[in-house]
Design a protein around this motif. Structure first.
Motif, mmCIF file in Angstrom:
data_model
loop_
_atom_site.group_PDB
_atom_site.id
_atom_site.type_symbol
_atom_site.label_atom_id
_atom_site.label_comp_id
_atom_site.label_asym_id
_atom_site.label_seq_id
_atom_site.Cartn_x
_atom_site.Cartn_y
_atom_site.Cartn_z
ATOM 1 N N LEU A 235 -2.033 -5.406 -3.894
ATOM 2 C CA LEU A 235 -0.591 -5.374 -3.706
ATOM 3 C C LEU A 235 -0.165 -6.663 -3.047
ATOM 4 C CD1 LEU A 235 2.128 -3.769 -3.589
ATOM 5 C CD2 LEU A 235 1.401 -3.015 -1.320
ATOM 6 N N SER A 236 0.845 -7.270 -3.581
ATOM 7 C CA SER A 236 1.385 -8.486 -2.985
ATOM 8 C C SER A 236 2.897 -8.363 -2.932
ATOM 9 C CB SER A 236 0.994 -9.706 -3.817
ATOM 10 O OG SER A 236 1.527 -10.865 -3.251
ATOM 11 N N GLU A 237 3.460 -8.704 -1.806
ATOM 12 C CA GLU A 237 4.895 -8.671 -1.627
ATOM 13 C C GLU A 237 5.331 -10.049 -1.142
ATOM 14 O OE1 GLU A 237 5.947 -4.313 -0.120
ATOM 15 O OE2 GLU A 237 4.464 -5.317 1.132
ATOM 16 N N PRO A 238 5.674 -10.929 -2.072
ATOM 17 C CA PRO A 238 6.066 -12.288 -1.688
ATOM 18 C C PRO A 238 7.189 -12.265 -0.633
ATOM 19 C CG PRO A 238 5.909 -12.104 -4.065
ATOM 20 C CD PRO A 238 5.768 -10.706 -3.508
ATOM 21 N N ASN B 291 6.877 -11.261 2.378
ATOM 22 C CA ASN B 291 6.680 -10.231 3.402
ATOM 23 C C ASN B 291 5.332 -10.353 4.117
ATOM 24 O OD1 ASN B 291 9.148 -8.826 3.111
ATOM 25 N ND2 ASN B 291 8.391 -7.964 1.203
ATOM 26 N N SER C 55 2.234 -10.322 2.925
ATOM 27 C CA SER C 55 1.043 -9.681 2.390
ATOM 28 C C SER C 55 0.365 -10.498 1.299
ATOM 29 C CB SER C 55 1.390 -8.285 1.849
ATOM 30 O OG SER C 55 2.230 -8.402 0.724
ATOM 31 N N ASP C 56 0.971 -11.613 0.916
ATOM 32 C CA ASP C 56 0.383 -12.389 -0.178
ATOM 33 C C ASP C 56 -0.452 -13.548 0.343
ATOM 34 O OD1 ASP C 56 2.732 -13.494 0.766
ATOM 35 O OD2 ASP C 56 3.147 -14.553 -1.091
#
Length: 161
Positions: free
Chosen positions: A153-156, A158, A160-161
């Motif tokens: 899961l990646s949330e640009p 935020n 997490s990437d």
């Protein structure tokens, strides 16, 4: 969760909030389950009490992967609860999945997350949306606990990437 605790307290069901939390955590004990589901609950509870709870703190403190326990969950059919029998899964419903998750997570949160990811984030979408080649290739090796599925899961923007 707070409202449930408050309702339990107000209703005079329990004098201590900790006792009320025990009730909330074991919701499947409050209803009459079909025999299959009750047998699953008992199997998962026994497994959690005997094989997960005794090592859960060590697993968490030492950041260990519970390989033995995951393999055993696979042998019990827990790693593919809702996956159809056609692909080697257990072929049960989502009530069974919820019961298993509740009991396994009670014994070891790490094992519960592994069980959840393999069942709902790896196998379920693959079985529902994959073509037959993908299903034949990627479902069967992941039902017995010898291999465990994952997801990314990646949330640009935020972190997490």
């Amino acid at each position: 969760m707070v409202s449930i605790l408050q309702r339990c307290s107000r209703a005079g069901l329990f004098l201590q909030r900790s006792r009320c939390l025990q009730l909330v955590r074991c919701a499947s004990l409050l209803i009459d389950l079909p025999d299959t589901h009750e047998m699953l609950r008992k199997t998962c509870r026994d497994f959690a009490d005997n094989e997960l709870a005794p090592v859960a703190a060590k697993i968490d403190q030492e950041s260990q992967y519970p390989a033995e326990q995951v393999k055993r969950m696979g042998e019990l059919g827990l790693m593919a609860l809702t996956t159809s029998e056609k692909y080697g899964g257990t072929g049960l419903d989502y009530l069974a999945y919820a019961i298993a998750m509740e009991e396994i997570s009670r014994g070891c949160a790490s094992a519960g997350v592994i069980l959840s990811v393999n069942n709902s984030l790896f196998l379920a979408p693959l079985e529902k949306h994959g073509n037959e080649h993908l299903k034949d290739t990627f479902i069967s090796p992941y039902v017995d606990g010898s291999q465990v599925g994952s997801f990314a899961l990646s949330e640009p923007g935020n972190g997490s990437d």
